[in-house]
Write a protein that holds these residues in place. Structure first.
Motif, PDB file in Angstrom:
ATOM      1  N   PRO A   4      -5.294   0.312  -3.580  1.00  0.00           N
ATOM      2  CA  PRO A   4      -5.903  -0.765  -4.370  1.00  0.00           C
ATOM      3  C   PRO A   4      -4.892  -1.888  -4.611  1.00  0.00           C
ATOM      4  CG  PRO A   4      -5.575   1.222  -5.716  1.00  0.00           C
ATOM      5  CD  PRO A   4      -4.919   1.459  -4.405  1.00  0.00           C
ATOM      6  N   SER A   5      -5.392  -3.061  -4.927  1.00  0.00           N
ATOM      7  CA  SER A   5      -4.507  -4.192  -5.226  1.00  0.00           C
ATOM      8  C   SER A   5      -3.777  -3.951  -6.533  1.00  0.00           C
ATOM      9  CB  SER A   5      -5.316  -5.472  -5.373  1.00  0.00           C
ATOM     10  OG  SER A   5      -5.714  -5.935  -4.134  1.00  0.00           O
ATOM     11  N   ASP A   6      -2.541  -4.447  -6.583  1.00  0.00           N
ATOM     12  CA  ASP A   6      -1.857  -4.482  -7.870  1.00  0.00           C
ATOM     13  C   ASP A   6      -2.546  -5.508  -8.753  1.00  0.00           C
ATOM     14  OD1 ASP A   6       0.061  -2.677  -7.075  1.00  0.00           O
ATOM     15  OD2 ASP A   6       1.489  -4.187  -6.439  1.00  0.00           O
ATOM     16  N   THR A   7      -2.470  -5.308 -10.043  1.00  0.00           N
ATOM     17  CA  THR A   7      -2.968  -6.322 -10.976  1.00  0.00           C
ATOM     18  C   THR A   7      -2.210  -6.209 -12.282  1.00  0.00           C
ATOM     19  OG1 THR A   7      -4.966  -7.361 -11.872  1.00  0.00           O
ATOM     20  CG2 THR A   7      -4.835  -4.977 -12.062  1.00  0.00           C
TER      21      THR A   7
ATOM     22  N   PHE B   2      11.176 -10.494 -16.145  1.00  0.00           N
ATOM     23  CA  PHE B   2       9.782 -10.085 -16.309  1.00  0.00           C
ATOM     24  C   PHE B   2       9.325  -9.275 -15.087  1.00  0.00           C
ATOM     25  CE2 PHE B   2      10.048 -14.302 -18.491  1.00  0.00           C
ATOM     26  CZ  PHE B   2      10.143 -13.763 -19.765  1.00  0.00           C
ATOM     27  N   PRO B   3       8.362  -8.360 -15.262  1.00  0.00           N
ATOM     28  CA  PRO B   3       7.971  -7.480 -14.149  1.00  0.00           C
ATOM     29  C   PRO B   3       7.254  -8.203 -13.010  1.00  0.00           C
ATOM     30  CG  PRO B   3       7.105  -6.671 -16.255  1.00  0.00           C
ATOM     31  CD  PRO B   3       7.669  -8.016 -16.512  1.00  0.00           C
ATOM     32  N   ILE B   4       6.601  -9.334 -13.298  1.00  0.00           N
ATOM     33  CA  ILE B   4       5.864 -10.016 -12.224  1.00  0.00           C
ATOM     34  C   ILE B   4       6.368 -11.448 -12.075  1.00  0.00           C
ATOM     35  CG2 ILE B   4       3.776  -8.613 -12.380  1.00  0.00           C
ATOM     36  CD1 ILE B   4       2.493 -10.807 -14.066  1.00  0.00           C
TER      37      ILE B   4
ATOM     38  N   ARG C  18       5.611 -15.410  -9.906  1.00  0.00           N
ATOM     39  CA  ARG C  18       4.678 -16.212  -9.117  1.00  0.00           C
ATOM     40  C   ARG C  18       5.390 -16.720  -7.881  1.00  0.00           C
ATOM     41  NH1 ARG C  18       1.727 -21.488 -11.448  1.00  0.00           N
ATOM     42  NH2 ARG C  18       3.430 -22.532 -10.365  1.00  0.00           N
TER      43      ARG C  18
ATOM     44  N   ASP D 154      -4.019  -8.456   1.021  1.00  0.00           N
ATOM     45  CA  ASP D 154      -2.699  -7.866   0.786  1.00  0.00           C
ATOM     46  C   ASP D 154      -2.667  -7.231  -0.608  1.00  0.00           C
ATOM     47  OD1 ASP D 154      -0.024  -7.258   0.345  1.00  0.00           O
ATOM     48  OD2 ASP D 154       0.652  -8.927   1.589  1.00  0.00           O
ATOM     49  N   PRO D 155      -2.614  -5.887  -0.683  1.00  0.00           N
ATOM     50  CA  PRO D 155      -2.675  -5.244  -2.006  1.00  0.00           C
ATOM     51  C   PRO D 155      -1.466  -5.542  -2.895  1.00  0.00           C
ATOM     52  CG  PRO D 155      -2.278  -3.610  -0.290  1.00  0.00           C
ATOM     53  CD  PRO D 155      -2.523  -4.904   0.406  1.00  0.00           C
ATOM     54  N   ARG D 156      -0.409  -6.104  -2.292  1.00  0.00           N
ATOM     55  CA  ARG D 156       0.761  -6.438  -3.118  1.00  0.00           C
ATOM     56  C   ARG D 156       0.556  -7.720  -3.912  1.00  0.00           C
ATOM     57  NH1 ARG D 156       4.879  -6.519   1.702  1.00  0.00           N
ATOM     58  NH2 ARG D 156       3.124  -7.753   2.437  1.00  0.00           N
ATOM     59  N   CYS D 157      -0.436  -8.532  -3.501  1.00  0.00           N
ATOM     60  CA  CYS D 157      -0.761  -9.748  -4.266  1.00  0.00           C
ATOM     61  C   CYS D 157      -1.624  -9.326  -5.454  1.00  0.00           C
ATOM     62  CB  CYS D 157      -1.537 -10.738  -3.414  1.00  0.00           C
ATOM     63  SG  CYS D 157      -0.609 -11.333  -2.002  1.00  0.00           S
ATOM     64  N   LEU D 158      -1.199  -9.681  -6.645  1.00  0.00           N
ATOM     65  CA  LEU D 158      -1.930  -9.237  -7.826  1.00  0.00           C
ATOM     66  C   LEU D 158      -3.327  -9.855  -7.845  1.00  0.00           C
ATOM     67  CD1 LEU D 158       0.635  -9.325 -10.785  1.00  0.00           C
ATOM     68  CD2 LEU D 158       0.337  -7.660  -9.003  1.00  0.00           C
ATOM     69  N   ALA D 159      -4.306  -9.014  -8.224  1.00  0.00           N
ATOM     70  CA  ALA D 159      -5.676  -9.517  -8.364  1.00  0.00           C
ATOM     71  C   ALA D 159      -5.738 -10.481  -9.546  1.00  0.00           C
ATOM     72  CB  ALA D 159      -6.631  -8.350  -8.562  1.00  0.00           C
TER      73      ALA D 159
ATOM     74  N   TRP E 127       0.668 -14.128  -7.443  1.00  0.00           N
ATOM     75  CA  TRP E 127       1.554 -13.352  -8.316  1.00  0.00           C
ATOM     76  C   TRP E 127       1.856 -12.018  -7.650  1.00  0.00           C
ATOM     77  CZ3 TRP E 127       3.489 -14.649 -13.236  1.00  0.00           C
ATOM     78  CH2 TRP E 127       3.055 -15.886 -13.720  1.00  0.00           C
TER      79      TRP E 127
ATOM     80  N   ARG F  19       4.633  -8.312  -7.855  1.00  0.00           N
ATOM     81  CA  ARG F  19       5.684  -7.577  -8.571  1.00  0.00           C
ATOM     82  C   ARG F  19       7.020  -8.127  -8.114  1.00  0.00           C
ATOM     83  NH1 ARG F  19       4.904  -1.436  -7.253  1.00  0.00           N
ATOM     84  NH2 ARG F  19       6.702  -1.239  -8.598  1.00  0.00           N
TER      85      ARG F  19
ATOM     86  N   ASN G 230       8.549  -6.879  -4.924  1.00  0.00           N
ATOM     87  CA  ASN G 230       7.903  -7.207  -3.650  1.00  0.00           C
ATOM     88  C   ASN G 230       8.079  -8.667  -3.266  1.00  0.00           C
ATOM     89  OD1 ASN G 230       6.935  -4.611  -3.490  1.00  0.00           O
ATOM     90  ND2 ASN G 230       4.975  -5.082  -4.429  1.00  0.00           N
TER      91      ASN G 230
END
Lengths: 269, 283
Positions: free
Chosen positions: A141-144, B169-171, B173, B200-205, B228, B230, B233
């Motif tokens: 799943p996507s990170d969020t 910070f954890p995330i 942009r 790409d699941p590494r891109c935050l929703a 955004w 992590r 990544n």
């Protein structure tokens, strides 16, 4: 490109492999091929694009399929005694965030029951006591980010499928589990349910007679006029699952209930 | 020869040597006890302190105990500490002039400890240098750059400069400037870019990816594609997304223009241009 497996047998459990034997598992969108070598387990996998792929089954192969490249192969050394490999389903290792199909509003004093379907992880292990070789999501799943700002919050998984008000509409796949949520709004204002975060690592996994995976029902009681809720996993399988048996405990132990940020609104970065 | 033995005997009987031995033993004991107590303090507070604070606590405990041991040793040798401190006061004025830079770094270090803009293990960018902090010491901080160089930066420089902490910070942009041809359909470009982020699941929703039109450039419509990710990544996603954009634009027929340059000669002769086919023309 993708092979389809006619066998509808259960993908999880213990499987005995003869020396040199190759076996393929279809677990929803994930294809897993494992070979027992003389001194090593060789493992290749592929993730399809459809998170709701209904394929499920196990079959023997004579060689690795061409579309599973060797460069992605993982090898695990073993002493040659273990012939049984175990595949176990597990819930995600982070909280999951879902959205209703359309924004739902729960009036003050009201409650709603919604269903969220989340992808399962597969734990591959050998031996007794079990030694874990690897753990993979059947669909990554996507990170969020779930929190009031990019500074304050928690890293979660976003599930692509939506929360459903009806169980019949809930996505069904052999590689997913259904989390029933009972949301009760005891605060004095209307709750606009745009996103809901469920602490999946605190839940257990159950399997009903039809092979469908469930977690216990989760009560989310909103008391204050904010995004927090008192989250209480109910003991035992949900009523919708009928006679279900527990197949896996929670990843993290926790108390009976806890207050956490459970509801959210969108923000722009 | 007899005189030598007599003199040596008088020294020994006078207790001078034994005093020195006792002083040395005190200092050695102080160093040993200091090391043990510093380790103990680190273990006791390891859950409540970060690596930076742990390092600081370890040093404070060790040097405090060693200082007490040295003071006792001096006392053992017959030095009167009051007189020593008085002399140190006079000496410190002279030292202050001689060690302005060190003192400035020391005081800057105290301010940095109080302000805590970063800690051991953080990745910072300061004065054009980016690296991971190895230690924060009284006079300087030590960095390891990503090409594995050791850099010492004086605390005074840190205090005076702009410091960017990349791992606070954890995330983060990730902003990617992109130029597309003027004939491009911006809605289609937006759809292609959002599709790349979605796959790409590494891109935050959420926070959601964004496509912004920044303005009209000389040869392209300037856009900014922001996603955004992590912080772990960040570099991998930046590389992969740029490659994915090139591929997706080529597939969708979206052109990324580059500036064209026309050269015009003023009064000189025409510049001959030879084409691959062998034709010649003036230009």
């Amino acid at each position: 490109m993708q092979e389809r497996v006619a066998d509808d047998g259960a993908w999880c459990g213990d499987f005995e492999l003869a020396a040199g034997e190759l076996r393929q598992w279809r677990i929803g969108p994930m294809t897993l091929v494992i070979q027992r070598g003389a001194r090593e387990w060789r493992l290749r996998r592929h993730q399809g694009e459809d998170p709701l792929d209904p394929a499920s089954g196990v079959r023997s192969l004579t060689g690795f399929p061409d579309w599973l490249p060797e460069r992605d192969e993982e090898r695990f050394i073993h002493e040659g005694r273990d012939s049984v490999i175990r595949l176990q389903p597990r819930l995600p290792d982070r909280a999951v965030v879902g959205r209703p199909v359309a924004p739902v509003r729960v009036p003050a004093g009201g409650s709603a029951r919604v269903y969220l379907s989340v992808p399962l992880w597969v734990v591959i292990g050998i031996g007794n006591p079990q030694r874990v070789l690897a753990e993979y999501p059947t669909f990554q799943p996507s990170d969020t980010w779930f929190g009031p700002s990019p500074v304050e919050g928690e890293l979660c998984y976003a599930v692509r499928t939506r929360c459903r008000l009806s169980l019949e509409d809930t996505d069904r796949s052999p590689a997913r589990a259904v989390i029933p949520l009972r949301i009760r709004n005891d605060a004095g204002d209307v709750l606009a349910l745009e996103r809901v975060s469920v602490p999946a690592p605190l839940l257990s996994l159950y399997r009903d007679a039809g092979g469908r995976f469930w977690t216990e029902a989760v009560d989310m009681r909103r008391v204050e006029r904010d995004a927090s809720a008192e989250v209480t996993p109910q003991a035992g399988p949900p009523q919708e699952a009928g006679e279900a048996r527990r197949v896996e405990g929670p990843r993290r132990a926790s108390g009976r209930s806890s207050v956490m940020r459970a509801f959210g609104v969108l923000f722009q970065g | 020869m007899a005189d030598f033995w007599t003199t040596l005997g008088s020294y020994l009987s006078g207790g001078m040597v034994w005093g020195i031995v006792r002083a040395l033993i005190l200092i050695a004991l102080g160093a040993l006890v200091g090391r043990v107590l510093a380790g103990l303090a680190t273990r006791v507070f390891r859950h409540s302190l970060d690596p930076h604070q742990t390092l600081l606590l370890r040093r404070v405990v060790f040097y405090l105990i060693l200082g007490l041991a040295v003071a006792s040793a001096l006392h053992q040798l017959g030095f009167r500490l009051g007189v020593l401190l008085g002399a140190a006061g006079v000496l410190s004025v002279a030292l202050a002039f001689a060690s302005q830079t060190s003192a400035s770094n020391l005081i800057s270090g105290v301010f940095l400890l109080w302000e805590r803009p970063f800690g051991v293990g953080d990745v910072i960018r300061v004065a054009g240098i980016t690296g991971e902090i190895l230690s924060v010491d009284p006079l300087s901080i030590k960095l390891r750059t990503f090409d594995n160089l050791f850099v010492r930066i004086p605390n005074e420089t840190i205090l005076k400069s702009e410091v960017t902490n990349l791992t606070r910070f954890p995330i983060r942009r990730l902003d990617m400037p992109i130029g597309v041809a003027y004939r491009s359909d911006i809605a289609q470009v937006r759809e292609v870019l959002m599709g790349i982020a979605d796959r790409d699941p590494r891109c935050l929703a959420e926070p959601e990816p964004m496509v912004m039109v920044l303005g009209f450039g000389d040869s392209a419509v300037n856009l900014q594609f922001s996603v955004w990710v992590r912080r772990e990544n960040f570099l991998a996603v930046r590389t992969d997304l740029h490659a994915a954009i090139l591929e997706a634009f080529a597939e969708a027929g979206i052109e990324i223009p580059f500036p064209h340059r026309s050269i015009q000669l003023g009064q000189g002769p025409m510049l001959p241009v030879r084409l691959e086919g062998g034709e010649t023309s003036g230009g």
